[in-house]
Design a protein around this motif. Structure first.
Motif, PDB file in Angstrom:
ATOM      1  N   THR A  97       0.841  -1.204   0.000  1.00  0.00           N
ATOM      2  CA  THR A  97       0.000   0.000   0.000  1.00  0.00           C
ATOM      3  C   THR A  97       0.875   1.252   0.000  1.00  0.00           C
ATOM      4  OG1 THR A  97      -1.728  -1.188   1.218  1.00  0.00           O
ATOM      5  CG2 THR A  97      -1.857   1.207   1.199  1.00  0.00           C
ATOM      6  N   GLN A 239      -7.726  -2.836   0.596  1.00  0.00           N
ATOM      7  CA  GLN A 239      -8.106  -1.426   0.722  1.00  0.00           C
ATOM      8  C   GLN A 239      -7.150  -0.712   1.676  1.00  0.00           C
ATOM      9  OE1 GLN A 239     -12.392  -0.235   0.574  1.00  0.00           O
ATOM     10  NE2 GLN A 239     -12.652  -2.061   1.840  1.00  0.00           N
ATOM     11  N   SER A 301      -6.055   1.599  -3.574  1.00  0.00           N
ATOM     12  CA  SER A 301      -6.438   0.211  -3.334  1.00  0.00           C
ATOM     13  C   SER A 301      -5.593  -0.661  -4.250  1.00  0.00           C
ATOM     14  CB  SER A 301      -7.932  -0.012  -3.589  1.00  0.00           C
ATOM     15  OG  SER A 301      -8.245   0.178  -4.953  1.00  0.00           O
TER      16      SER A 301
END
Length: 359
Positions: A97, A239, A301
């Protein structure tokens, strides 16, 4: 800032700056016209259900019959579920991420090296919106798409150095999760072994995407992603903590209500794609979903699209047809044809799957 709509499209698409460049380079106070949805396509507050109906399963023991039953029930009823204790280390998830954010923090000229069609974009490419030349309204999103080959580490040689190692580590960690999920879903269809042919039809190709939704001046007027179902076998989504993913509450098109899939730290969101719906002869459901950008923060995401090989022939499995007791709902199609049809138009809910239905 460019004022006419075509100037915006030229800057974002033709000049390969993406919506990230538009957001970074101009102090946007209002949403540019090419991104404004017609009123009927906006996700108004009255369409959002407060209840959280997307189940979360602890898959710490993949051999647990109760876990398998929960997964298959959710795939049949909801098309979406979340899993925790799946085996991917939290630090690996956090790292990928962070790597996505690091890529979009690069200067525009660095990002443009990977724009779709440029020489460096062989096993990775950057694109904006969904299919910008085919859409009436652009989506407030850029995405960096990687092609991952578990048998060939050299495929990553052209990937951006700022994120290459993190993507490779994440994909290697995700492989057991993907295989366990598909084994459970297939066993429920009375398919006890995934041979080479079935493997090519379910997971012959892996695409991982860094989706970036910059802070949006009027998120209520825009689509981060328009309503659609995925064309994958399954999609495995990581996410960040911003939120914005919504799933249709009922597969009936006239019931235009949506459920927010609130981020859960450490969880992966799993959804059935059109390919698995076709192969299961509608026993499993691919469900419409959409994304709304944030007005306060950039959102990222990281979905993994578990796809067939391009040349794989997709049709209902004999075991699934036997279970339903009904005739096959879908004709045999080559996945590359389905893929091309999907990208030939803008997002339009569940209409893509009609391409494969027996008339």
């Amino acid at each position: 800032m460019p004022n006419p709509s075509m100037d915006v499209i030229d800057f974002v698409v033709s000049k390969q700056n993406g919506v990230t460049g538009l957001s970074n380079d101009f102090p946007l106070q209002t949403l540019p016209p090419p991104y404004i949805l017609p009123p009927e396509e906006r996700l108004l507050p009255g369409k959002i259900l407060c209840t959280d109906q997307i189940p979360i399963f602890d898959v710490g023991d993949w051999s647990d019959a109760r876990v398998a039953s929960q997964i298959c029930d959710a795939a049949s009823r909801f098309g979406f579920f979340q899993v925790v204790n799946h085996g991917i280390p939290m630090e690996t998830m956090d790292a990928v991420t962070a790597a996505a954010r690091a890529f979009y923090a690069l200067p525009s000229e660095e990002r443009r090296r990977f724009w779709k069609g440029n020489p460096a974009a062989e096993t990775v490419f950057l694109q904006t919106s969904f299919s910008p030349m085919a859409e009436a309204v652009l989506e407030w999103k850029d995405y960096l798409m990687f092609s991952y080959d578990p048998e060939n580490d050299e495929a990553s040689s052209l990937w951006p150095s700022v994120c290459k190692d993190q993507v490779m580590e994440y994909m290697k960690s995700a492989q057991p999760v993907i295989k366990n999920l598909l084994a459970i879903l297939m066993k429920n269809l009375n398919v006890n072994e995934i041979d080479e042919s079935l493997s090519n039809s379910l997971m012959g190709s892996f695409k991982i995407s860094f989706n970036h939704y910059p802070k949006c001046p009027n998120p209520d007027l825009a689509a981060g992603v328009g309503r659609h179902s995925d064309i994958s076998a399954i999609t495995v989504l990581l996410q960040d903590d911003v939120g914005g993913l919504y799933v249709r509450a009922n597969e009936q098109e006239e019931d235009d209500r949506w459920i927010h899939v609130a981020p859960t730290r450490g969880a992966l969101v799993i959804n059935v794609g059109d390919v698995l719906q076709m192969m299961s002869n509608d026993l499993y459901k691919s469900i419409e979903h959409r994304v709304v950008a944030s007005g306060a923060r950039n959102r990222v995401s990281v979905p993994i699209f578990v796809n067939p090989r391009e040349d794989a022939a997709i049709k209902p499995l004999p075991e699934a047809v036997a279970m339903t007791g009904e005739a096959a709902v879908y004709r045999e199609i080559v996945f590359s044809d389905y893929f091309s049809y999907f990208f030939s138009k803008g997002h339009d809910g569940k209409k893509t799957i009609d391409f494969a239905k027996i008339k």
